[in-house]
Each structure stands twice: as structure tokens, then as C-alpha cells.
Design a protein around this motif. Structure first.
Motif, PDB file in Angstrom:
ATOM      1  N   THR A 135       0.942   2.793   7.095  1.00 18.85           N
ATOM      2  CA  THR A 135       1.108   2.972   5.650  1.00 18.85           C
ATOM      3  C   THR A 135       1.353   4.424   5.244  1.00 18.85           C
ATOM      4  OG1 THR A 135      -1.277   3.044   5.482  1.00 18.85           O
ATOM      5  CG2 THR A 135      -0.220   0.956   4.930  1.00 18.85           C
TER       6      THR A 135
ATOM      7  N   VAL B 120      -6.619  -7.247   1.554  1.00 17.39           N
ATOM      8  CA  VAL B 120      -5.813  -6.083   1.930  1.00 17.39           C
ATOM      9  C   VAL B 120      -5.703  -5.075   0.781  1.00 17.39           C
ATOM     10  CG1 VAL B 120      -3.495  -5.356   2.611  1.00 17.39           C
ATOM     11  CG2 VAL B 120      -4.511  -7.351   3.662  1.00 17.39           C
TER      12      VAL B 120
ATOM     13  N   GLY C  90      -9.822  -4.222  -2.675  1.00 10.39           N
ATOM     14  CA  GLY C  90     -11.037  -3.424  -2.709  1.00 10.39           C
ATOM     15  C   GLY C  90     -12.181  -4.211  -3.315  1.00 10.39           C
ATOM     16  N   ALA C  91     -13.104  -3.510  -3.946  1.00  8.05           N
ATOM     17  CA  ALA C  91     -14.259  -4.187  -4.524  1.00  8.05           C
ATOM     18  C   ALA C  91     -13.909  -4.844  -5.850  1.00  8.05           C
ATOM     19  CB  ALA C  91     -15.383  -3.185  -4.719  1.00  8.05           C
ATOM     20  N   LYS C  92     -12.963  -4.256  -6.576  1.00  8.01           N
ATOM     21  CA  LYS C  92     -12.684  -4.747  -7.933  1.00  8.01           C
ATOM     22  C   LYS C  92     -11.794  -5.985  -7.928  1.00  8.01           C
ATOM     23  CE  LYS C  92     -14.636  -1.098  -9.772  1.00  8.01           C
ATOM     24  NZ  LYS C  92     -16.088  -1.281  -9.925  1.00  8.01           N
TER      25      LYS C  92
ATOM     26  N   ASN D 178     -11.780  -8.502  -5.935  1.00  7.76           N
ATOM     27  CA  ASN D 178     -12.354  -9.522  -5.062  1.00  7.76           C
ATOM     28  C   ASN D 178     -11.966 -10.919  -5.529  1.00  7.76           C
ATOM     29  OD1 ASN D 178     -13.885 -10.595  -3.085  1.00  7.76           O
ATOM     30  ND2 ASN D 178     -15.829  -9.768  -3.804  1.00  7.76           N
TER      31      ASN D 178
ATOM     32  N   ARG E 135       0.830  -1.204   0.000  1.00 13.61           N
ATOM     33  CA  ARG E 135       0.000   0.000   0.000  1.00 13.61           C
ATOM     34  C   ARG E 135       0.865   1.255   0.000  1.00 13.61           C
ATOM     35  NH1 ARG E 135      -5.356  -1.149   0.624  1.00 13.61           N
ATOM     36  NH2 ARG E 135      -5.690   1.066   0.413  1.00 13.61           N
TER      37      ARG E 135
ATOM     38  N   LYS F  27      -8.340  -4.313   9.524  1.00 14.30           N
ATOM     39  CA  LYS F  27      -9.737  -3.911   9.350  1.00 14.30           C
ATOM     40  C   LYS F  27      -9.937  -2.450   9.721  1.00 14.30           C
ATOM     41  CE  LYS F  27     -11.194  -8.571   9.546  1.00 14.30           C
ATOM     42  NZ  LYS F  27     -11.176  -9.710  10.441  1.00 14.30           N
ATOM     43  N   SER F  28      -9.017  -1.891  10.499  1.00 11.34           N
ATOM     44  CA  SER F  28      -9.098  -0.437  10.686  1.00 11.34           C
ATOM     45  C   SER F  28      -7.736   0.145  10.323  1.00 11.34           C
ATOM     46  CB  SER F  28      -9.523  -0.093  12.109  1.00 11.34           C
ATOM     47  OG  SER F  28      -8.617  -0.610  13.045  1.00 11.34           O
ATOM     48  N   THR F  29      -7.108   0.892  11.235  1.00 15.49           N
ATOM     49  CA  THR F  29      -5.834   1.503  10.892  1.00 15.49           C
ATOM     50  C   THR F  29      -4.682   0.689  11.470  1.00 15.49           C
ATOM     51  OG1 THR F  29      -6.889   3.627  10.947  1.00 15.49           O
ATOM     52  CG2 THR F  29      -4.504   3.619  11.022  1.00 15.49           C
TER      53      THR F  29
ATOM     54  N   GLY G 210      -6.604  -8.686  11.900  1.00 14.49           N
ATOM     55  CA  GLY G 210      -7.635  -7.940  12.622  1.00 14.49           C
ATOM     56  C   GLY G 210      -7.385  -6.448  12.525  1.00 14.49           C
TER      57      GLY G 210
ATOM     58  N   LEU H 167      -4.214   0.882  -6.372  1.00 17.14           N
ATOM     59  CA  LEU H 167      -4.788   0.303  -5.154  1.00 17.14           C
ATOM     60  C   LEU H 167      -6.274   0.049  -5.342  1.00 17.14           C
ATOM     61  CD1 LEU H 167      -3.288   2.116  -2.051  1.00 17.14           C
ATOM     62  CD2 LEU H 167      -2.913  -0.207  -2.851  1.00 17.14           C
ATOM     63  N   GLU H 168      -6.770  -0.979  -4.639  1.00 16.82           N
ATOM     64  CA  GLU H 168      -8.183  -1.375  -4.708  1.00 16.82           C
ATOM     65  C   GLU H 168      -8.595  -1.806  -6.113  1.00 16.82           C
ATOM     66  OE1 GLU H 168      -9.119  -1.221  -1.631  1.00 16.82           O
ATOM     67  OE2 GLU H 168      -7.769   0.321  -0.904  1.00 16.82           O
TER      68      GLU H 168
END
Lengths: 410, 677
Positions: free
Chosen positions: B366, B241, B244-246, B248, B134, B631-633, B628, B161-162
């Protein structure tokens, strides 16, 4: 549906008075005195209120506060949402004040939590878990959480009555409010020219200017919510025609524009991954700090609270069934309800922790809190917020999210 | 074959041929076959969230399968296979020149260095390396800003990214090492004389490569493809990680069915169809590999004609411009060297970024804040405890090494003692020192990562021991007592290898609550065993499956290469089977078990998929905790944790490499040991 509307109002200050009489038993000097006695009975030398104030590292707030600290021992395992407590409070301070060693693990959804607890059959080893209100009844029913020992949580008296006795746990036998918040979105005004104010704008921009550059929250009801709210439909609807219309729009038209399903977009916003992202108010508030750290200009980003309606959620401290150290769990929850500790936590994660007399408390303990408008909401705003109700329609919403994910990955 | 006395003796003993494989058979039945059978059953059930395990088995239907074949989900299947196939092909294309260069173009010493450089990144946490991508890819990152300023890309910065591209890059990166090593081993084993003969017969360099080198490298390529393609298909970390949505992939989709969506039937159906997809892709691939050489043979007169033409042409040229060819060859070597350096840089950049960002002054791993700080490291070296531990550790190992050197000089000390003394000291330092002073807790007692690192080692260590024992025994049984059972057993082992991790994970996570009430077995997994809690025990089971299958194959391959005469001789000399096994067979397979153990340990230490689903409060490992946190920062101290984990693993690896070196193994042999070939 009228039930939930009433329930919402409970969170608005005007609901305070109607509820007062019902919950008189929890109120007033007698209750507090009773708790003080317990504190003495616990016999810990650190159990006096002055220590509580020092532990939080802040000045003491004036007023009628309970600051009981129960010493405990051993390891305390918490299973919670990502980055959801001040690291000091689940680290050094917990060790020095309560004599417990904390370890914290994270989950991404209430369903993750339920699956983990259910599949371990009561031996998950977690003590404190933090489910969102509407999920509590099924967790009680499945025997995944146990009752709190309220005699060990006298500081519950510090919680505003508006945030106690919610529909999912009317007597707070199993849960106590950790914090509550809402949802809206952040957008980069240098990339999106439109002045945005509501969910319809969000949907439009995601499908237009910000197509392929927008993020939505990765939770079924939260993902579907904006469409319902934008269209003036109750987001707890069970009507098949509403759900069909929602699916048709989100799966067939909307999903292809999504860049990421991400419940905590703040760091990725700072990385520059999105130009618009749906976010919880606390995470959105943290995004500003991160943008600054990344060398960006925080003022480019605008926060919009969802409108005309939006979500109101409340996360609650509960104790997992079969918790290896329930005593420490009670002690920690109790400690986190001391006003100064609670405000320390609030300053970190940016969600309203449900303390009573919040505005006085903030002005005394944390007067320099930034972007407070993203933490505290006026009566008018709160009156547009709606709590989730678990209905059979939830399966449909999960289905919609699943299909959208599959569709988005084209 | 002469029928020896030993064989007669063996026939008298009425033990079944699969005697040694019995532990493995029981293990696989209880923790693989039965749980997977339940997955098959779930796939025909219906979702019912009112139950504790949200699946209703009272009326079975195949609805879930038809939903998978629904257009939307099927798209994710196709995308997953596409990403994996492309990535595997890219790994071959990128890795082959490196392996070729290391095998043929450099002296022995450099071989070791190149191989070490390829292996080392694989021993950094898989997850943190993925997260590290990232950093350079961030649209607001330093690289992106620079590219925008210099005008190479538009003002939006790097937009990778994503997307599936990010997944594609990182997946190639993550698995490249597992491709290069087997390729190298295969190439390195090619007898140089074969290549020389080919050239003497007039084939040019290209013809030699395609006609001799490549076919001989075939097994290496196949091993590399299996080692990369299968885990890629089930990989859900990379897609989660970075994708993103694309981007998957099916792995994350299956995982979300089991947790988020609580739709076990659909998840099960997806998992089963996924195994089907992986198997059929492999079969198609195998068919292509089978058909191609035969087409080549059919076309051989033509090929030979072409070759002759090329040869004549080359010979003519050689006569006139002999010097130029030489220059060309040097150019080729240089190109290969440059390519190798580039690949190594590619492998190391994310790791350097991890180290750099552990000194980040900001609050997010990151996002580089522009200034450095040692605050995240400060927590680790807060107080003298850490230094004390390091010193104590150094002393204990030092004594071990000295003792080993001393023992070496004395002729009457057993050879095994000489070899293992230092290793023993290492283990003693690790375990005894740890048990007495509990320093693991003290040294790692910061930010909750310490426990996770400790759990990672305990889990990986236990799983490796299980894998080495049951895998080693069944490997011996397979090589020495083949029979009707061999086919079934090998089929099971192969099935374990091709079953994507995510499927094992969900099978086990739904299996443990079912056996909770079974006496003995159930209690071990609910209340724990000795000093180990129930969660750690579950991790041992989960991580040991794949690892034991790997060990089985390695040990079997090792023994298959040695004929049974030594054991027979021992039998002829009157040694009972147990003694023969202890004194002859065991030393023969020791190196294979060490290799298998190492590989298992590395795999287990990095295991995120199975561990995430089955870990509990007391058994959170480093990858689980980090997953875990993603999932956030992610805070910069995760970088510190990763560097620490990396240092310890590297220390252990270095130590083993030294041991093997002492045993007289060459770089190539050590590499072969590490890849288990």
C-alpha cells in the motif's frame, strides 16, 4: 501471583545461575557431542557445520555452537503470526538447504490458532505452529500439539538457558523458544506535543490530543494490559473489583477514542493512519523502515517501552498433532536454531530469538543491526516485564475487548 | 393441456416428483440444514473453553440472546444495517443511469464494451481491490499530499481510512457491478415500443421514465437489491480491511466470536439474529414496494391531472421550441455519458493501482516508495519455465480453436462437438498439461502464492461442478415436476441465498469435526478424496451451497420460459425419460447451466469468508492467504498474484464470451447469461 514473578526473573540474566544446576543435563560438551553423533548418523553430506554457515549467508560466529542440519523432504506447512520469518528462510533457503517446500499461513491470535486446530480435528495439515507460551498447556491438554523429536533438534543447545524450561513446558517436550518480545507504543512527536514515558501517558494522550487517532493491539489481555500497568495492578489479576474497574474505564471512557484495533500497525503508521499506536517492539521497529519508504521522517516517531510495567511474551515453535510432515518440521526448527540462521531471522522481524551469548553473536554476525535498542533490553527493563498467565479472568478480558469494539464503532 | 402419452407414461413410473432434486435435498440437509440446526443449538449453550469445541450444551439458556440485545452490540447491528441500506441505495442511484445509458443510448457494440467494463472489475480479487482503496485514501499518500498542497483540505490529509466512510465507499464500489448488470438486463428487455407509446400518449421523458421504464425495471432492481444487500450485511472483509474501530460491521464481530473470543453461543445468537434482521429488512422493503404503486393508483386521478398539465406545457413548449428540446435531449445523453465514464473510472482506479503497486520498489503493497521495480515480477519470470508454459498453453488452445473451425465447415459433425471443441481444448490444456508437467507448481512457485492460486482454481472448479450438477437437476425438477415439495425446496433455496456467508462458514466449521467419525462421509473430509486433500473437499462443500442455489434459480427460470411440448413430443415419439432428458431437456438448459456455472465460478474464486474459516494448510486459497497477510504487512507480490489471477480469469471469461458470441448471442444476451437472468 508470586509464581509469575519468579518466572519472569528467569528471563533476566541473573536468573541464569539459579537455573543452571537444575538443567545441567542439557548442558556442556557431553550433550553437544551426543548431538554431533546424531548428525553423523543422519549421514547427510550437507550435515556438516560449514554448510550451515554458508546457508545463512553470513560469516560464522565464533564459540561453542551446534550447527547440525538434517535434510528432509516434502512440503512443510507453517501456521504462524503475520510476517514472522525472513521470507528466504521459509522459501528458497529452506528448499535449497533442507529440501523442503514451505508454505506459510497466518493467524491473528492464539485463539484463532486453537480454533483452527480444534475444529479440524487433527487434520488441519499444518506442521509447525507458533503459540505464545501461556497457551501451550491447554493445547497439550486438548491434544492439539505433539511432542518434538528432540533427537532431531540438537541445535536446541544454542538456545540460552534463560529461554528454555519455561513454566508452560518445563522440559521443552513440546516447544522451543522462537523469540520473545515486549510491548510499548510509537507516537508522532510532530502531532503530539507531550513528552511521553509510560502507559498513563498513553492512555491520557489517546483520550486527549490523539483522540480518534490512536490504535491499540487487537488481543484481549494486551488491550487491557496498559490500564492495569498504569494503575499498578498485576495484569494477571483475578480480583473482580480490578476487572470491574478495568471494564468501566476501557469500555465506558476509553473505547470511544480508539481509531483501530490493530495488532500490526506498522504499515498503517506509515500510511499516516495513526498518530499514536500500541505495538510489539519488532513491529514498531519495522515501522521506521516503512515510514522512510513512504517518504516520511522516521525521526518524528518516538518509541516508548511500556512503563512502569509491561508485557513479556515468548512465542514458541511447536508441532501440530497429526502433522503430515513432522520430520521436516523438526528439521526446520532445528535449522532455525543455528546461530547465523537465527540472526538472519532476527534482523528481519526484530525480536530477540533467544540465542545464547547474544551480544557477541550480534557483534560478529550482524554488527550493523539498526535500532538494536528495540530488540535487546537491559536487565532493568526486563525486570519490569510480566508474562501472561491464563486464568479464568481471561474470559472477562475477552468480554471487555468485545464490548470495547462494539462501543468504539459509534 | 392435452394429456399426452408421455405424461401417462410418466405417471406409470413410480418415481417421486422430486427425484431429480434428491441430490440437492441430501446435500442441503447434510451441509446446510443440519449444521445450521447446530448453530441454533449452540446459541442456547454456554461457553466452555476447556472443551475441544468450546461450547457446553448441558444446560441451555437464552443468555446469549440477551447479551446481543445489550446496547453495545446492538449498536453494531444498527450500524451494519445502516451501511448496507445506504450502500444499496447508492448502488441503485449510481448504477441506474449507467444501466439506462447502456440500454437505451448507445449502439450494440458500445453496449458490449460498457458491460464488459462493468463486469471485468468484479473478476479481480475482491480482497485486493478492497486493500487497494488504502492507497488513494492514505493520509500520507500522494493524493492526500496533493490535496493538502493545493489547499483543498487541512494539513492532516484525507482522514477517511479506519472510518465508516471508508467502508461505505468501498462497499459501494465492491457491489456496484452486481447492481448494474441486473438493472441493465431488465432495462434492455423493455420493449422500445412501450416507451414510444408512452411518449405518443403525451408523456414527457420524465413521466415516461417514472411511469413506464422504472416499473418495468422493477424486477431488475429487486434482483440487484438482493444481489447486493444480502452479501453486504454479511460482509466482513471490507470492514476488517478498511473500517478500523469505527467502521465495525456485524460480520467481523460474529467471526471474532468464533475465533478470537471463542464464544460460540454469542456468535451463534448474533448470526441467527442477523438472518432475522436481513429477512425483516427485506420484508419491510418488499412491503414498501408493494404499497407504493397502490398509493400511486389511489392517487391516479390526481396523477393524471398533473400529467396532463405537464403534457400540455411540454406540448406548448415543443411547438415553440422544438429545436431546444432536441438540444436538451442531447445534453441529457451527454450527461449520462459523462456519468458512465466517471463510474467506469471509479471502477477501474483501484485495479490500476493494484497493477501499479505490483511494481512498487518498497516492501509494502500500500505504500508507494517513489520508484518502480520489477523484482516482484522477476520472481515469476525467473527462468524459462513460465514462458514454456505460456507457449504450450497457446499451442493446445490454438489446436482446439482450429479444430473447431474445421469442424464447423463440415456438415456431418455433431453440433455440440462444434460448440465445445475449443472449450474442451482449454480444459484439456489446463488439466492434462497440469497433471503431466505439474507446471502450476513451477509457474506459481514463488512466495507461497502459487499454491494459493492453484488451490483457488481447484476449489472453485470443484464447487462449480457440484453446483451445476445438483443445481441443474433441482432446477429441472422444480420447473417440470412441481408439487407439494416445491414450496419447501424453494424456501430452503431462498434461505440459503439470504443466509449471510459468515453463518454458513461457522455452521460448517463446527459441523465437520462432528461428522469426523461418521464412516465414509467423515473420512472424505479428514483424509481427503483421491488426489484432493480433506481441506479442498471442505471448500467444495462450503462454496457450493450459495452457488448451487444460484444455479437452481437460473435453470428453473430458463425452463419456466419454455413450455413442455418439446419433451412431450419426444415422449410421444417413444423416447424413454432418460433419453428425453439427455437429448431434449439438457440442450435446452445448457446455456443456463453455463451461465450459472460462470457466475458460480466467479463467486467461488473470490470466496473469502467461508474459505478462511474452513481452509486448512493444504487448501489455502488466494483470498484466504491474502486475508491472512492483511493482518500484518501486505507485500507487493500480492499485487503480482492478483494481476496473474485476474489475467487467467479474464482469459477464461473472454474465451466463454467468444463462444457465446459464436453461438450468435448479442451483447445483451451475453450479459443476461452472465447475470443469470
Amino acid at each position: 501471583m508470586s509464581n509469575e514473578k519468579k518466572q519472569l526473573k528467569m528471563l533476566a540474566p541473573e536468573g541464569f545461575r539459579e537455573k543452571l544446576s537444575r538443567r545441567a543435563f542439557l548442558q556442556g560438551g557431553t550433550a553437544v557431542a551426543g548431538f554431533a553423533l546424531i548428525a553423523v548418523a543422519c549421514g547427510s553430506s550437507d550435515g556438516d557445520s560449514a554448510e550451515g554457515g554458508e546457508a545463512s549467508g553470513e560469516g560464522l560466529a565464533t564459540g561453542d555452537w551446534s550447527r547440525v542440519i538434517n535434510q528432509s523432504s516434502g512440503t512443510l506447512a507453517m501456521y504462524t503470526w503475520g510476517d514472522y520469518n525472513d521470507p528466504d528462510l521459509v522459501g528458497e533457503l529452506a528448499a535449497s538447504t533442507l529440501n523442503v517446500t514451505m508454505k506459510v499461513d497466518y493467524y491473528a491470535s492464539n485463539e484463532d490458532l486453537i480454533t483452527k486446530l480444534a475444529t479440524s480435528g487433527g487434520s488441519s495439515g499444518f506442521d509447525i505452529v507458533v503459540p505464545t507460551g501461556p497457551y501451550i498447556p491447554q493445547m497439550i491438554e486438548k491434544g492439539l500439539i505433539q511432542k518434538l523429536d528432540k533427537s532431531l533438534i540438537p541445535n536446541m543447545a544454542n538456545v540460552d538457558q534463560n529461554y528454555l524450561a519455561q513454566a508452560w513446558d518445563p522440559t521443552n517436550e513440546y516447544s522451543v523458544c522462537k523469540d520473545w518480545g515486549t510491548v510499548g507504543y510509537l507516537y508522532d512527536s510532530t502531532k503530539i506535543s507531550k513528552e511521553m514515558t509510560n502507559w498513563q501517558d498513553f492512555l491520557d494522550v489517546c483520550m486527549g490530543e490523539a483522540s480518534g487517532n490512536c490504535a491499540v493491539i487487537d488481543g484481549a489481555p494486551n488491550y487491557c494490559g496498559p490500564w492495569f500497568w498504569a494503575n499498578g495492578i498485576d495484569w494477571n489479576t483475578e480480583k473482580p473489583e480490578d476487572l470491574d474497574a478495568c471494564e468501566k474505564f476501557l469500555v465506558d471512557e476509553f473505547a470511544q477514542h480508539i481509531k483501530a484495533f490493530d495488532s500490526y500497525p506498522s504499515a498503517k503508521i506509515a500510511e499516516g493512519a495513526f498518530s499514536i499506536a500500541m505495538a510489539w517492539n519488532g513491529d514498531a521497529r519495522q515501522a521506521y523502515t516503512r515510514i522512510e519508504e513512504a517518504g516520511g521522517n522516521p525521526d518524528d516517531w518516538k518509541w516508548v517501552l511500556g512503563a512502569p510495567e509491561t508485557e513479556l511474551w515468548m512465542d514458541n515453535y511447536c508441532i501440530a498433532a497429526g502433522a503430515p510432515n513432522a520430520e521436516a518440521a523438526n528439521a526446520w526448527i532445528n535449522w532455525d536454531l543455528i546461530p547465523e540462521v537465527s540472526i538472519k531471522d532476527l534482523s528481519y522481524h526484530g525480536y530477540h530469538t533467544g540465542m545464547k551469548n547474544m551480544s557477541t553473536l550480534i557483534s560478529e554476525v550482524a554488527p550493523d543491526l539498526t535500532r538494536a535498542d528495540m530488540i535487546f533490553f537491559g536487565n532493568e527493563q526486563v525486570s519490569t516485564m510480566r508474562t501472561q498467565v491464563i486464568t479464568p479472568a481471561l474470559d472477562r478480558l475477552i468480554d471487555i475487548l468485545n464490548k470495547s469494539k462494539a462501543k468504539a464503532g459509534g | 393441456m392435452t394429456v399426452s402419452v408421455a405424461a401417462k407414461f410418466r405417471n406409470k413410473v413410480r418415481a417421486p416428483k422430486y427425484l431429480l432434486a434428491i441430490p440437492a435435498i441430501i446435500w442441503y440437509l447434510v451441509f446446510f440444514a443440519a449444521p445450521i440446526a447446530f448453530i441454533v443449538l449452540y446459541s442456547f449453550g454456554t461457553k466452555d473453553t476447556t472443551k475441544l469445541l468450546p461450547v457446553d450444551l448441558s444446560n441451555l439458556s437464552s443468555n446469549s440472546y440477551s447479551s446481543v440485545f445489550d446496547e453495545t452490540f446492538f449498536k453494531v447491528f444498527k450500524a451494519t444495517l445502516r451501511i448496507s441500506i445506504v450502500a444499496t441505495a447508492m448502488c441503485v442511484v449510481i448504477g441506474l443511469p449507467v444501466a439506462y445509458f447502456a440500454a437505451f443510448k448507445v449502439p450494440e457494440k458500445w453496449k458490449a464494451i460498457i458491460l464488459a467494463a462493468v463486469v471485468v472489475p468484479s473478476f479481480t480479487s475482491f480482497l485486493i481491490r478492497t486493500v487497494a482503496w488504502r492507497i488513494p485514501l492514505a493520509p500520507n499518500g500522494t493524493l492526500s499530499k496533493w490535496l493538502v498542497e493545493t489547499g483543498y483540505i487541512g494539513s492532516n490529509g484525507i482522514q477517511i481510512l479506519e472510518t465508516a466512510t471508508a467502508v461505505q465507499i468501498a462497499i459501494v464500489y465492491n457491489y456496484l457491478g452486481f447492481m448494474i448488470l441486473p438493472l441493465f438486463v431488465a432495462l434492455d428487455r423493455i420493449d422500445v415500443r412501450m416507451r414510444e407509446a408512452s411518449k405518443d400518449l403525451g408523456a414527457g421523458r420524465i413521466a415516461t421514465f417514472f411511469g413506464v421504464t422504472l416499473p418495468l425495471a422493477g424486477p431488475g432492481i429487486i434482483a440487484g437489491v438482493l444481489l447486493t444487500f444480502i452479501p453486504m450485511c454479511g460482509d466482513y472483509v471490507t470492514a476488517t480491511v478498511l473500517g478500523g474501530a469505527k467502521g465495525n460491521m456485524i460480520g467481523s464481530m460474529i467471526a471474532s466470536q468464533f475465533s478470537g473470543a471463542q464464544n460460540w453461543p454469542l456468535g451463534s445468537a448474533m448470526a441467527i439474529l442477523m438472518i432475522g434482521a436481513v429477512l425483516s429488512t427485506l420484508i419491510i422493503g418488499a412491503a414498501i414496494f408493494w404499497v407504493l404503486p397502490r398509493i400511486a393508483v389511489l392517487a391516479s386521478p390526481l396523477v393524471q391531472q398533473i400529467r396532463r398539465k405537464i403534457y400540455e406545457h411540454a406540448a406548448n413548449q415543443a411547438r415553440s421550441e422544438k429545436l431546444q428540446t432536441r438540444v436538451k435531449r442531447e445534453v441529457l445523453s451527454k450527461l449520462l455519458a459523462i456519468w458512465t465514464v466517471l463510474v467506469l473510472v471509479f471502477l477501474f482506479v483501484p485495479i490500476l493501482l493494484v497493477i501499479l503497486h505490483s511494481f512498487n520498489a518498497g516492501s509494502s503493497f500500500t505504500i508507494w516508495s517513489g520508484s518502480t521495480s520489477i523484482k516482484w515480477w522477476g520472481e515469476l519470470f525467473d527462468g524459462a519455465e513460465t514462458f514454456g508454459v505460456l507457449i504450450r498453453f497457446a499451442i493446445l488452445i490454438g489446436i482446439g480453436v482450429l479444430a473447431q473451425n474445421y469442424a464447423k465447415r463440415r456438415p456431418n459433425v455433431a453440433r455440440s462437438l462444434k460448440t465445445w471443441l475449443a472449450t474442451g481444448a482449454f480444459v484439456v490444456a489446463l488439466v492434462v498439461n497440469g497433471l503431466i508437467t505439474n507446471w502450476y507448481r513451477t509457474i506459481f512457485d514463488f512466495a507461497g502464492i502459487g499454491d494459493a492460486i492453484r488451490n483457488s482454481f481447484i476449489a472453485a472448479f470443484g464447487a462449480t461442478i457440484i453446483a451445476v450438477i445438483i443445481g441443474g437437476m433441482s432446477g429441472v425438477a422444480l420447473a417440470r415436476r412441481p408439487g407439494g415439495w416445491t414450496k419447501f425446496f424453494m424456501a430452503t433455496v431462498f434461505l440459503i441465498l439470504v443466509t449471510p456467508e459468515i453463518m454458513d462458514a461457522i455452521a460448517l466449521v463446527t459441523w465437520f469435526p462432528r461428522i469426523k467419525d461418521v464412516p465414509l462421509v467423515g473420512t472424505i473430509f479428514s483424509t481427503g478424496w483421491g488426489p484432493f486433500n480433506g481441506g479442498i473437499n471442505k471448500l467444495w462443500v462450503g462454496q457450493s451451497l450459495y452457488a448451487s442455489a444460484v444455479v437452481t434459480l437460473i435453470v428453473r427460470a430458463r425452463l419456466a420460459g419454455l413450455d413442455e411440448s418439446l419433451e412431450e413430443a419426444a415422449g410421444d415419439l417413444g423416447a424413454p425419460p432418460a433419453r428425453t432428458f439427455r437429448q431434449i431437456t439438457l440442450p435446452l438448459i445448457a446455456s443456463a447451466m453455463v451461465a450459472g456455472g460462470l457466475l458460480s465460478f466467479a463467486l467461488c474464486l473470490d470466496n473469502a469468508v467461508i474459505s478462511t474459516l474452513i481452509s486448512e494448510a493444504g487448501s489455502t486459497t488466494f483470498p484466504v492467504a491474502l486475508l491472512g497477510a492483511t493482518k500484518s504487512t501486505i507485500k507487493p507480490f500480492w499485487g503480482v498474484g492478483a494481476v496473474l489471477l485476474f489475467a487467467v480469469t479474464l482469459g477464461a471469461l473472454w474465451f466463454l464470451a467468444v463462444l457465446l458470441r459464436r453461438g450468435g448471442d448479442s451483447a445483451s444476451k451475453i450479459a443476461a447469461t452472465f447475470t443469470g437472468s
